[in-house]
Scaffold this active site. Structure first.
Site, PDB file in Angstrom:
ATOM      1  N   ARG A  90      30.579   8.477 -32.205  1.00  0.00           N
ATOM      2  CA  ARG A  90      31.260   7.457 -31.386  1.00  0.00           C
ATOM      3  C   ARG A  90      31.922   6.398 -32.038  1.00  0.00           C
ATOM      4  O   ARG A  90      31.023   5.715 -32.721  1.00  0.00           O
ATOM      5  CB  ARG A  90      30.323   7.115 -30.085  1.00  0.00           C
ATOM      6  CG  ARG A  90      31.071   6.178 -29.331  1.00  0.00           C
ATOM      7  CD  ARG A  90      30.095   5.826 -28.435  1.00  0.00           C
ATOM      8  NE  ARG A  90      30.312   6.701 -27.246  1.00  0.00           N
ATOM      9  CZ  ARG A  90      29.963   6.932 -25.927  1.00  0.00           C
ATOM     10  NH1 ARG A  90      29.495   5.741 -25.635  1.00  0.00           N
ATOM     11  NH2 ARG A  90      30.185   7.659 -25.180  1.00  0.00           N
TER      12      ARG A  90
ATOM     13  N   HIS B 281      37.803  11.297 -24.944  1.00  0.00           N
ATOM     14  CA  HIS B 281      36.532  11.581 -24.650  1.00  0.00           C
ATOM     15  C   HIS B 281      36.369  12.729 -24.268  1.00  0.00           C
ATOM     16  O   HIS B 281      36.123  13.196 -23.028  1.00  0.00           O
ATOM     17  CB  HIS B 281      35.950  10.575 -23.677  1.00  0.00           C
ATOM     18  CG  HIS B 281      34.500  10.383 -23.293  1.00  0.00           C
ATOM     19  ND1 HIS B 281      33.636  11.004 -24.376  1.00  0.00           N
ATOM     20  CD2 HIS B 281      33.772   9.490 -22.665  1.00  0.00           C
ATOM     21  CE1 HIS B 281      32.495  10.586 -24.058  1.00  0.00           C
ATOM     22  NE2 HIS B 281      32.517   9.735 -23.238  1.00  0.00           N
TER      23      HIS B 281
ATOM     24  N   GLN C 186      33.060  14.230 -22.394  1.00  0.00           N
ATOM     25  CA  GLN C 186      32.927  13.830 -20.916  1.00  0.00           C
ATOM     26  C   GLN C 186      33.881  14.692 -20.114  1.00  0.00           C
ATOM     27  O   GLN C 186      33.501  15.420 -19.266  1.00  0.00           O
ATOM     28  CB  GLN C 186      33.602  12.386 -20.817  1.00  0.00           C
ATOM     29  CG  GLN C 186      33.462  12.015 -19.364  1.00  0.00           C
ATOM     30  CD  GLN C 186      32.087  11.950 -18.981  1.00  0.00           C
ATOM     31  OE1 GLN C 186      31.140  11.218 -19.231  1.00  0.00           O
ATOM     32  NE2 GLN C 186      31.832  12.496 -17.639  1.00  0.00           N
TER      33      GLN C 186
ATOM     34  N   ASP D 104      37.965   4.863 -13.837  1.00  0.00           N
ATOM     35  CA  ASP D 104      36.953   4.459 -14.884  1.00  0.00           C
ATOM     36  C   ASP D 104      37.097   3.198 -15.088  1.00  0.00           C
ATOM     37  O   ASP D 104      37.928   2.546 -14.531  1.00  0.00           O
ATOM     38  CB  ASP D 104      37.292   5.335 -16.265  1.00  0.00           C
ATOM     39  CG  ASP D 104      36.497   4.658 -17.420  1.00  0.00           C
ATOM     40  OD1 ASP D 104      35.587   4.425 -17.484  1.00  0.00           O
ATOM     41  OD2 ASP D 104      37.060   5.012 -18.516  1.00  0.00           O
TER      42      ASP D 104
ATOM     43  N   CYS E 293      33.020   8.489 -15.106  1.00  0.00           N
ATOM     44  CA  CYS E 293      32.335   9.028 -16.456  1.00  0.00           C
ATOM     45  C   CYS E 293      31.042   8.082 -16.425  1.00  0.00           C
ATOM     46  O   CYS E 293      30.188   8.569 -17.081  1.00  0.00           O
ATOM     47  CB  CYS E 293      33.184   9.099 -17.517  1.00  0.00           C
ATOM     48  SG  CYS E 293      34.057   7.408 -17.684  1.00  0.00           S
TER      49      CYS E 293
ATOM     50  N   ARG F 280      26.913  16.907 -18.402  1.00  0.00           N
ATOM     51  CA  ARG F 280      27.118  16.368 -19.765  1.00  0.00           C
ATOM     52  C   ARG F 280      26.219  17.166 -20.809  1.00  0.00           C
ATOM     53  O   ARG F 280      26.555  17.974 -21.712  1.00  0.00           O
ATOM     54  CB  ARG F 280      26.923  14.763 -20.164  1.00  0.00           C
ATOM     55  CG  ARG F 280      27.715  14.033 -19.422  1.00  0.00           C
ATOM     56  CD  ARG F 280      29.351  14.053 -20.327  1.00  0.00           C
ATOM     57  NE  ARG F 280      29.199  13.687 -21.540  1.00  0.00           N
ATOM     58  CZ  ARG F 280      29.452  12.461 -22.101  1.00  0.00           C
ATOM     59  NH1 ARG F 280      29.198  11.474 -21.454  1.00  0.00           N
ATOM     60  NH2 ARG F 280      29.072  12.375 -23.591  1.00  0.00           N
TER      61      ARG F 280
HETATM   62  N1   CP Z   1      29.938   8.520 -19.793  1.00  0.00           N
HETATM   63  C1   CP Z   1      29.730   8.052 -21.255  1.00  0.00           C
HETATM   64  O1   CP Z   1      30.083   8.536 -22.175  1.00  0.00           O
HETATM   65  O2   CP Z   1      28.544   7.550 -20.863  1.00  0.00           O
HETATM   66  P1   CP Z   1      27.781   6.587 -22.265  1.00  0.00           P
HETATM   67  O3   CP Z   1      28.600   5.560 -22.716  1.00  0.00           O
HETATM   68  O4   CP Z   1      26.441   6.213 -21.647  1.00  0.00           O
HETATM   69  O5   CP Z   1      27.589   7.614 -23.255  1.00  0.00           O
HETATM   70  N1  NVA Z   2      36.611   4.018 -21.068  1.00  0.00           N
HETATM   71  C1  NVA Z   2      35.277   3.768 -21.308  1.00  0.00           C
HETATM   72  C2  NVA Z   2      34.688   5.096 -21.077  1.00  0.00           C
HETATM   73  C3  NVA Z   2      33.026   4.781 -21.208  1.00  0.00           C
HETATM   74  C4  NVA Z   2      32.419   6.170 -21.178  1.00  0.00           C
HETATM   75  C5  NVA Z   2      35.018   3.048 -22.624  1.00  0.00           C
HETATM   76  O1  NVA Z   2      35.762   3.776 -23.532  1.00  0.00           O
HETATM   77  O2  NVA Z   2      34.405   2.117 -22.800  1.00  0.00           O
END
Ligand code: CP
Ligand code: NVA
Length: 306
Positions: A103, A130, A133, A225, A265, A293
């Site tokens: 990430r 992502h 997700q 989101d 998400c 997930r």
């Molecule tokens: N939706 C998602 O990716 O959640 P986290 O940021 O908690 O991993």
């Molecule tokens: N758009 C959000 C998604 C989190 C799972 C972010 O990038 O923070």
């Protein structure tokens, strides 16, 4: 399948179908308490440059359930945080691990990591995509609606990583997608261009509109989101102003199909992008979505690491 999963565009429609089928089978096995140790002796390294609840825990538990092992690697503790090149990190980790989940911020970082790694690299969220997700989202929609093709998904809010990956997924699976977002907050132009080309093959309809109620008109799935993603914390106040009128609330839900499901998400901000009575209401499927997930990522891990 390709070596890595960096974006939904790395997958064909066939790959997506395969992942959904295997997710359903793995979910059944796990719910029935039956062993499915298909990745015995394998280790996944998980590099996090941003916070996470779902991604971290579901990947770690997923590897455990598959008979393997997961290592949590915070970038603060790795030499990468002190300037060791991404390419060198990839070369070294490839000698110890069987897969890397990362990430991070820039998509170019994960692309570089994948280029220099000899093991699969999985995108656990970047500023642009992502995919993990969205695979769980597709599986959830399939569970709830029995199909994907021909359904309309409305995405309301910021044209962010979630919007980009949902667009790539919808146009690959024959779903229609309408994005309702303010001017200046549209999805990535490159993603849009490539997706428009894909619609020719699958007959998906891809639209961007500014009026959220136009996007949600007769939608089967209403998705939203956060307005300020990770890394955009300083823009929060500006964004809250820009997104006024884009909250998914009960009034907006009335414009969607009466049987529409609501997705997010997570993490969610009740009273910003989604009203509390909607996310906690009967149309919301967010908890099943979060659970899925685990199952879809296990399917991805098997496909890439077995
Ligand atoms: N939706 C998602 O990716 O959640 P986290 O940021 O908690 O991993
Ligand atoms: N758009 C959000 C998604 C989190 C799972 C972010 O990038 O923070």
């Amino acid at each position: 399948m390709k070596k890595d999963l960096l974006a939904i565009s790395d997958l064909s429609q066939k790959d997506i179908e395969k992942i959904i089928e295997r997710s359903a089978a793995l979910k059944k096995l796990q719910h029935q308490g039956k062993a499915h140790a298909t990745l015995k002796g394998k280790t996944l390294g998980m590099i996090f440059e941003k916070s996470s609840t779902r991604t971290r825990v579901s990947f770690e538990v997923g590897m455990y359930q598959l008979g393997g092992h997961a290592l949590f690697l915070s970038s603060d503790d790795l030499q990468i945080g002190r300037g060791e090149p991404v390419a060198d990190t990839a070369r070294v980790l490839s000698r110890y691990l069987d897969g890397i989940m990362i990430r991070t911020f820039a998509q170019s970082t994960i692309e570089e990591l994948a280029r220099h790694a000899t093991i699969p690299v999985i995108n656990g969220l970047t500023d642009l995509h992502h995919p993990c997700q969205v695979l769980a989202d597709l599986f959830t929609i399939r569970e709830k609606k029995g199909k994907l093709k021909g359904l309309k998904l409305a995405y309301i809010g910021d044209g962010n990583n979630m919007a980009n990956s949902l667009i790539e997924a919808c146009v690959r699976t024959g779903m229609h997608i309408s994005i309702g977002c303010p001017h200046g907050y549209e999805p990535d132009a490159g993603v849009m261009r490539e997706a428009q080309q894909e619609t020719v093959r699958t007959e998906s309809v891809l639209r961007i509109v500014n009026d959220p109620a136009k996007a949600t008109q007769d939608a089967d799935v209403v998705y939203t989101d956060v307005w300020a993603s990770m890394g955009q914390e300083a823009e929060h106040a500006v964004r809250v102003r820009a997104f006024q009128g884009y909250e998914v609330d009960a009034k907006l839900m009335k414009t969607a199909d009466a049987k529409a499901i609501v997705m997010h998400c997570l993490p969610a901000h009740r009273g910003e992008e989604i009203a509390a009575d909607v996310i906690d209401g009967p149309q919301s499927v967010v908890w099943d979505q979060a659970e899925n997930r685990l199952h879809t990522q296990k399917a991805v891990l098997e496909l890439l690491m077995k």
